[in-house]
Design a protein around this motif. Structure first.
Motif, PDB file in Angstrom:
ATOM      1  N   GLY A   1       1.029  72.323  47.235  1.00 27.80           N
ATOM      2  CA  GLY A   1       2.039  73.346  46.962  1.00 27.80           C
ATOM      3  C   GLY A   1       3.145  73.319  48.016  1.00 27.80           C
ATOM      4  N   GLU A   2       2.737  73.125  49.265  1.00 31.97           N
ATOM      5  CA  GLU A   2       3.718  73.085  50.364  1.00 31.97           C
ATOM      6  C   GLU A   2       4.496  71.767  50.367  1.00 31.97           C
ATOM      7  OE1 GLU A   2       4.495  75.605  52.341  1.00 31.97           O
ATOM      8  OE2 GLU A   2       3.069  76.821  51.229  1.00 31.97           O
ATOM      9  N   VAL A   3       3.804  70.675  50.092  1.00 32.37           N
ATOM     10  CA  VAL A   3       4.467  69.360  50.080  1.00 32.37           C
ATOM     11  C   VAL A   3       5.522  69.312  48.968  1.00 32.37           C
ATOM     12  CG1 VAL A   3       4.107  66.870  49.700  1.00 32.37           C
ATOM     13  CG2 VAL A   3       2.538  68.144  51.157  1.00 32.37           C
ATOM     14  N   LYS A   4       5.205  69.937  47.840  1.00 32.68           N
ATOM     15  CA  LYS A   4       6.162  69.990  46.718  1.00 32.68           C
ATOM     16  C   LYS A   4       7.457  70.685  47.125  1.00 32.68           C
ATOM     17  CE  LYS A   4       4.256  67.997  43.248  1.00 32.68           C
ATOM     18  NZ  LYS A   4       4.946  66.884  42.613  1.00 32.68           N
ATOM     19  N   LYS A   5       7.320  71.698  47.985  1.00 28.91           N
ATOM     20  CA  LYS A   5       8.525  72.411  48.434  1.00 28.91           C
ATOM     21  C   LYS A   5       9.440  71.493  49.245  1.00 28.91           C
ATOM     22  CE  LYS A   5       6.192  76.878  48.773  1.00 28.91           C
ATOM     23  NZ  LYS A   5       5.505  77.755  49.736  1.00 28.91           N
ATOM     24  N   LEU A   6       8.885  70.404  49.791  1.00 31.42           N
ATOM     25  CA  LEU A   6       9.695  69.429  50.540  1.00 31.42           C
ATOM     26  C   LEU A   6      10.336  68.411  49.596  1.00 31.42           C
ATOM     27  CD1 LEU A   6       7.141  68.615  53.428  1.00 31.42           C
ATOM     28  CD2 LEU A   6       8.996  70.298  53.468  1.00 31.42           C
ATOM     29  N   GLY A   7      10.037  68.530  48.299  1.00 30.84           N
ATOM     30  CA  GLY A   7      10.602  67.594  47.316  1.00 30.84           C
ATOM     31  C   GLY A   7       9.883  66.257  47.294  1.00 30.84           C
ATOM     32  N   LYS A   8       8.634  66.235  47.741  1.00 35.85           N
ATOM     33  CA  LYS A   8       7.865  64.984  47.805  1.00 35.85           C
ATOM     34  C   LYS A   8       6.773  64.965  46.731  1.00 35.85           C
ATOM     35  CE  LYS A   8      10.157  63.952  51.479  1.00 35.85           C
ATOM     36  NZ  LYS A   8      11.234  62.924  51.402  1.00 35.85           N
ATOM     37  N   THR A   9       6.369  63.755  46.344  1.00 33.42           N
ATOM     38  CA  THR A   9       5.305  63.624  45.350  1.00 33.42           C
ATOM     39  C   THR A   9       3.926  63.686  46.029  1.00 33.42           C
ATOM     40  OG1 THR A   9       5.383  61.216  45.506  1.00 33.42           O
ATOM     41  CG2 THR A   9       6.685  62.250  43.755  1.00 33.42           C
ATOM     42  N   CYS A  10       2.927  64.068  45.238  1.00 34.51           N
ATOM     43  CA  CYS A  10       1.554  64.192  45.751  1.00 34.51           C
ATOM     44  C   CYS A  10       0.621  63.381  44.863  1.00 34.51           C
ATOM     45  CB  CYS A  10       1.114  65.653  45.722  1.00 34.51           C
ATOM     46  SG  CYS A  10       2.148  66.740  46.709  1.00 34.51           S
ATOM     47  N   LEU A  11      -0.120  62.472  45.466  1.00 34.40           N
ATOM     48  CA  LEU A  11      -1.082  61.661  44.727  1.00 34.40           C
ATOM     49  C   LEU A  11      -2.479  61.823  45.319  1.00 34.40           C
ATOM     50  CD1 LEU A  11       0.885  58.305  44.297  1.00 34.40           C
ATOM     51  CD2 LEU A  11       0.572  60.114  42.595  1.00 34.40           C
ATOM     52  N   ILE A  12      -3.470  61.699  44.440  1.00 33.71           N
ATOM     53  CA  ILE A  12      -4.874  61.774  44.851  1.00 33.71           C
ATOM     54  C   ILE A  12      -5.517  60.412  44.632  1.00 33.71           C
ATOM     55  CG2 ILE A  12      -7.122  62.677  44.140  1.00 33.71           C
ATOM     56  CD1 ILE A  12      -5.789  65.341  43.559  1.00 33.71           C
ATOM     57  N   ASP A  13      -6.198  59.940  45.651  1.00 37.31           N
ATOM     58  CA  ASP A  13      -6.996  58.717  45.546  1.00 37.31           C
ATOM     59  C   ASP A  13      -8.449  59.184  45.418  1.00 37.31           C
ATOM     60  OD1 ASP A  13      -8.590  56.547  46.268  1.00 37.31           O
ATOM     61  OD2 ASP A  13      -7.140  55.771  47.691  1.00 37.31           O
ATOM     62  N   SER A  14      -9.098  58.880  44.282  1.00 41.37           N
ATOM     63  CA  SER A  14     -10.398  59.528  44.025  1.00 41.37           C
ATOM     64  C   SER A  14     -11.444  58.564  43.467  1.00 41.37           C
ATOM     65  CB  SER A  14     -10.197  60.674  43.026  1.00 41.37           C
ATOM     66  OG  SER A  14     -11.430  61.261  42.700  1.00 41.37           O
ATOM     67  N   ASN A  15     -12.708  58.862  43.784  1.00 36.00           N
ATOM     68  CA  ASN A  15     -13.821  58.110  43.194  1.00 36.00           C
ATOM     69  C   ASN A  15     -14.231  58.693  41.834  1.00 36.00           C
ATOM     70  OD1 ASN A  15     -15.347  60.418  43.739  1.00 36.00           O
ATOM     71  ND2 ASN A  15     -16.339  59.546  45.545  1.00 36.00           N
ATOM     72  N   GLY A  16     -13.555  59.761  41.427  1.00 39.12           N
ATOM     73  CA  GLY A  16     -13.810  60.332  40.095  1.00 39.12           C
ATOM     74  C   GLY A  16     -14.979  61.290  40.025  1.00 39.12           C
ATOM     75  N   SER A  17     -15.481  61.738  41.163  1.00 43.38           N
ATOM     76  CA  SER A  17     -16.658  62.622  41.156  1.00 43.38           C
ATOM     77  C   SER A  17     -16.311  64.078  40.872  1.00 43.38           C
ATOM     78  CB  SER A  17     -17.387  62.536  42.506  1.00 43.38           C
ATOM     79  OG  SER A  17     -16.500  62.859  43.556  1.00 43.38           O
ATOM     80  N   PHE A  18     -15.057  64.433  40.986  1.00 39.63           N
ATOM     81  CA  PHE A  18     -14.621  65.816  40.755  1.00 39.63           C
ATOM     82  C   PHE A  18     -14.253  66.003  39.279  1.00 39.63           C
ATOM     83  CE2 PHE A  18     -11.146  68.965  40.552  1.00 39.63           C
ATOM     84  CZ  PHE A  18     -11.775  70.052  41.132  1.00 39.63           C
ATOM     85  N   ASP A  19     -14.698  67.121  38.693  1.00 40.91           N
ATOM     86  CA  ASP A  19     -14.419  67.360  37.276  1.00 40.91           C
ATOM     87  C   ASP A  19     -13.008  67.970  37.126  1.00 40.91           C
ATOM     88  OD1 ASP A  19     -14.359  68.037  34.611  1.00 40.91           O
ATOM     89  OD2 ASP A  19     -16.431  68.757  34.562  1.00 40.91           O
ATOM     90  N   PHE A  20     -12.029  67.105  36.938  1.00 43.88           N
ATOM     91  CA  PHE A  20     -10.625  67.562  36.857  1.00 43.88           C
ATOM     92  C   PHE A  20     -10.384  68.447  35.641  1.00 43.88           C
ATOM     93  CE2 PHE A  20     -10.066  63.790  39.573  1.00 43.88           C
ATOM     94  CZ  PHE A  20      -9.236  64.303  40.553  1.00 43.88           C
ATOM     95  N   GLU A  21     -11.157  68.216  34.573  1.00 48.54           N
ATOM     96  CA  GLU A  21     -10.945  69.011  33.358  1.00 48.54           C
ATOM     97  C   GLU A  21     -11.464  70.438  33.543  1.00 48.54           C
ATOM     98  OE1 GLU A  21     -12.718  67.367  29.816  1.00 48.54           O
ATOM     99  OE2 GLU A  21     -11.397  68.568  28.535  1.00 48.54           O
ATOM    100  N   LYS A  22     -12.593  70.560  34.212  1.00 48.06           N
ATOM    101  CA  LYS A  22     -13.207  71.868  34.410  1.00 48.06           C
ATOM    102  C   LYS A  22     -12.340  72.744  35.325  1.00 48.06           C
ATOM    103  CE  LYS A  22     -17.751  73.751  35.444  1.00 48.06           C
ATOM    104  NZ  LYS A  22     -18.989  73.433  36.139  1.00 48.06           N
TER     105      LYS A  22
END
Ligand code: SF4
Ligand code: SF4
Length: 279
Positions: free
Chosen positions: A133-154
């Motif tokens: 949320g704070e990085v977005k205020k700087l006008g920068k993009t945010c990416l996640i590097d993930s092993n897929g263990s987190f349930d993004f849909e839930k």
């Protein structure tokens, strides 16, 4: 105040997503991949104290139930990492969102965005939501590097403030996946489909192991068919550097030959993953 265990921040990286990025590596991962290059990032310090006396610089002490690290005194010899019997590192900073943001702001004029990695950064989901949320205020993009263990849909809150996910598809066949990572493939594969539907899959990645013809082929076929031309599909050559001694024998002492990996990139492109390439 919210804090998270940060293993390392690289101010400028051109290998953690598009453009120049600040990469933030969090400590802790729910997987235990045999081929992990940074196995000292898997677990959190349990405060056993084994590493303290062996530090030649006196940079370690015990307190707050864990090893405390004096980064200014540390000479980066990594004796502590070699000593730790728990797959942890004492060289971790518990940082607030404000502290991480301060480091991002220093690089801000020169970066396109921020990538969070690990370990597994989604273990710090609440922290990421605030940070992004704070990085977005700087006008920068945010990416996640993930092993897929987190349930993004839930829990889609982090996706709402993130531009994309770089997802590992380590294995498809359940027994091979469990042997390779300590977990089954269900959640990463569910995430593969969900992130595609949500338009948030930045890239998919699969490591190719020498001599594992059947396992490599099954994973690449499955992933390529799903990914299509929607995003990059990185076919990564296994390299033994940093891999724990005990596991090198199982996976191979040598890196995957370039020609062998190219065969799978070609297969992926023939199956529709037009943006598949070897790294
Ligand atoms: S790397 Fe570890 S053992 Fe070496 S000086 Fe730093 S804290 Fe001490
Ligand atoms: S880093 Fe490892 S060896 Fe050092 S105190 Fe923590 S768990 Fe023990």
């Amino acid at each position: 105040m919210k804090t998270a265990p940060v293993n390392k921040i690289i101010p400028f990286s051109n290998v953690d997503g598009p453009g120049n990025r600040t990469s933030i590596f969090f400590q802790g991962c729910p997987f235990n991949c045999l081929f992990c290059h940074n196995p000292e990032t898997i677990n959190l310090c349990v405060g056993c104290g084994d590493c303290v006396a062996g530090c030649p610089a006196g940079a370690l002490s015990l307190g707050e139930g864990r090893a405390l690290w004096d980064s200014k005194a540390c000479v980066q010899c990594d004796a502590c990492i070699r000593t730790c019997p728990h797959g942890a590192s004492p060289k971790v900073r518990w940082m607030t969102v404000e502290e991480v943001l301060r480091e991002v702001k220093r690089s801000a004029p020169y970066i396109d965005g921020v990538t969070t990695s690990g370990g597994e950064c989604t273990l710090q989901n609440e922290f990421l939501i605030e940070l992004f949320g704070e990085v977005k205020k700087l006008g920068k993009t945010c990416l996640i590097d993930s092993n897929g263990s987190f349930d993004f849909e839930k829990d889609p809150r982090v996706l709402a403030v993130c531009d994309g996910v770089m997802l590992d598809v380590k294995a498809v066949e359940p027994a091979w996946c469990r042997r390779l990572t300590g977990r089954g493939p269900e959640m990463p594969l569910k995430n593969l489909d969900y992130l595609l539907r949500a338009g948030k899959l930045q890239e998919a990645r699969t490591v190719i192991f020498p001599g594992r013809d059947a396992e490599n082929e099954e994973t690449v076929r499955y992933t390529a068919r799903r990914v299509g031309g929607a995003c990059d599909y990185k076919i990564i050559r296994y390299r033994p550097y940093g891999v724990r001694e005990a596991y090198r024998g199982m996976l191979g002492e040598y890196e995957t030959e370039a020609d062998y990996a190219e065969k799978y990139a070609l297969m992926a492109r023939e199956l529709g993953a037009s943006r598949a390439y070897v790294v």
